[in-house]
Design an enzyme around this catalytic site. Structure first.
Site, short mmCIF file in Angstrom:
data_model
loop_
_atom_site.label_atom_id
_atom_site.label_comp_id
_atom_site.label_asym_id
_atom_site.label_seq_id
_atom_site.Cartn_x
_atom_site.Cartn_y
_atom_site.Cartn_z
N TYR A 192 0.83 -1.21 0.00
CA TYR A 192 0.00 0.00 0.00
C TYR A 192 0.87 1.27 0.00
CZ TYR A 192 -3.83 -3.13 1.50
OH TYR A 192 -4.75 -4.14 1.60
N HIS A 210 0.32 -11.77 2.00
CA HIS A 210 -0.72 -11.00 1.31
C HIS A 210 -1.48 -11.81 0.26
CE1 HIS A 210 -1.71 -6.54 0.32
NE2 HIS A 210 -2.75 -7.30 0.10
N1 NAP Z 1 -5.90 -8.61 1.77
C1 NAP Z 1 -6.17 -8.06 0.62
O1 NAP Z 1 -5.74 -8.53 -0.44
C2 NAP Z 1 -7.02 -6.84 0.58
C3 NAP Z 1 -7.58 -6.42 -0.63
C4 NAP Z 1 -8.41 -5.30 -0.63
C5 NAP Z 1 -8.63 -4.62 0.56
N2 NAP Z 1 -8.03 -5.04 1.72
C6 NAP Z 1 -8.22 -4.30 2.98
O2 NAP Z 1 -9.62 -4.15 3.21
C7 NAP Z 1 -9.92 -2.77 3.38
C8 NAP Z 1 -11.34 -2.49 2.92
O3 NAP Z 1 -11.45 -2.67 1.52
P1 NAP Z 1 -11.65 -1.45 0.51
O4 NAP Z 1 -11.13 -0.23 1.16
O5 NAP Z 1 -11.03 -1.87 -0.77
O6 NAP Z 1 -13.19 -1.44 0.25
P2 NAP Z 1 -14.51 -1.25 1.16
O7 NAP Z 1 -14.15 -1.02 2.58
O8 NAP Z 1 -15.44 -2.33 0.77
O9 NAP Z 1 -15.10 0.08 0.54
C9 NAP Z 1 -14.46 1.31 0.67
C10 NAP Z 1 -15.26 2.26 -0.19
O10 NAP Z 1 -16.56 2.40 0.37
C11 NAP Z 1 -16.82 3.77 0.60
N3 NAP Z 1 -17.51 3.88 1.89
C12 NAP Z 1 -17.03 3.51 3.12
N4 NAP Z 1 -17.97 3.75 4.07
C13 NAP Z 1 -19.03 4.30 3.43
C14 NAP Z 1 -20.28 4.76 3.87
N5 NAP Z 1 -20.62 4.72 5.14
N6 NAP Z 1 -21.14 5.27 2.93
C15 NAP Z 1 -20.79 5.33 1.63
N7 NAP Z 1 -19.62 4.88 1.15
C16 NAP Z 1 -18.73 4.38 2.05
C17 NAP Z 1 -15.51 4.47 0.61
O11 NAP Z 1 -15.67 5.76 0.07
P3 NAP Z 1 -15.39 7.09 0.95
O12 NAP Z 1 -13.91 7.19 1.08
O13 NAP Z 1 -16.00 8.14 0.05
O14 NAP Z 1 -16.11 6.94 2.25
C18 NAP Z 1 -14.65 3.62 -0.31
O15 NAP Z 1 -14.83 4.06 -1.64
C19 NAP Z 1 -8.83 -2.07 2.57
O16 NAP Z 1 -8.73 -0.69 2.86
C20 NAP Z 1 -7.63 -2.88 2.94
O17 NAP Z 1 -7.12 -2.49 4.20
C21 NAP Z 1 -7.26 -6.14 1.75
#
Ligand code: NAP
Length: 267
Positions: A39, A97
């Protein structure tokens, strides 16, 4: 500390954005933060943690080893680099990862190196991410199931991963759901919207409460303080059986992330 149910994700967030997001999250009461070497934001996460003044023993910090650091002579030095960036002397959880079947390092080698990192006190717990059932079984053979704190996997109402979840739960391995909100996609779902109206909640709260109710840890990310605040309130939302059945019916194998060369054959 056991794996917390609720943390904040930092994928895609860079520079000032990630500093603000982590600062807001910590001010609002989040205590678990999910980052990763790839990241390229561990230094900023560390900066925000130091500035917050939150005592280290209240925090649960997760990082993930990137695929080019899996060799036995690279994994521990790379984790030491992560610790320096994060301004801490050990992380709470370190994950592999992606299984990266083609990167030339065997699972036995990198899981043994990860276990050695734990033995050296560089990480309190270890685990995996994006592992299928077969690979999780192999990881268990190397380090034992008690040593695997979690398998962090993509899991949302559109991708419920029931076979893998059933296997992990049978082994006592905690499921961490990433992209629980399917990066925002499920928030537009009409069924989720109806359930949200019924409970006078937001769609994000409904989806997060669903995952928590099933026993998963969640790490939603947001760049907005108001979303970080309202997401955390999902912990207080109790869905009923009818809600859970309706959300279960939304399954559509809706996978968002499956990078070539890194992803396994999914279950
Ligand atoms: N292990 C892996 O391979 C892997 C892969 C992907 C992700 N991850 C981890 O999982 C975490 C979460 O995944 P993600 O960040 O990809 O996706 P997510 O949490 O499913 O979605 C984040 C998105 O949702 C929006 N959002 C969040 N809360 C909201 C709300 N209350 N109302 C409306 N929109 C909302 C955010 O926009 P705003 O910023 O506009 O709120 C952002 O665009 C990552 O940050 C990372 O730490 C791990």
């Amino acid at each position: 500390m056991n794996l917390p149910d609720f943390g904040v994700g930092t994928f895609r967030l860079q520079g000032r954005t990630v500093i603000d997001s982590v600062r807001n999250a910590l001010e609002l009461g989040y205590r678990a933060i999910d980052t990763a070497q790839i990241y390229a934001n561990e230094a900023e996460v560390g900066q925000a943690i130091v500035a917050s003044g939150v005592p280290r023993d209240e925090l649960f910090i997760t990082t993930k080893i990137w695929v080019d650091k899996y060799a036995q002579n690279k994994l521990i030095p790379s984790l030491k680099d992560s610790l320096a960036k994060l301004h801490i002397d050990r992380v709470d959880l370190t994950l592999i990862h992606w299984p990266a079947p083609c990167n030339g390092v065997s699972l036995e080698e990198y899981m043994a190196a990860l276990a050695e990192a734990k033995a050296q006190g560089l990480t309190r717990q270890i685990g995996v991410s994006n592992f299928n059932i077969a690979l999780t079984r192999q990881a268990i053979e190397v380090v034992g199931k008690e040593a695997i704190a979690t398998n962090q996997i993509e899991l949302s109402p559109y991708l419920q991963n029931s076979n893998l979840v059933e296997f992990l739960q049978s082994q006592g391995i905690r499921v961490t759901s990433y992209m629980t909100l399917a990066y925002g996609k499920v928030l537009k779902d009409p069924v989720i919207g109806e359930i949200a109206r019924k409970h006078q909640a937001t769609s994000a709260q409904v989806v997060l409460a669903w995952a928590l109710c099933l026993g998963y840890a969640v790490i939603p990310s947001s760049t907005k303080r108001e979303n970080l605040a309202s997401n955390l309130l999902a912990r207080n939302l109790r869905l009923d059986n009818e809600d859970m059945v309706r959300i279960a019916a939304l399954e559509r194998n809706g996978r968002e992330v499956s990078p070539d060369g890194l992803a396994p054959a999914w279950d």
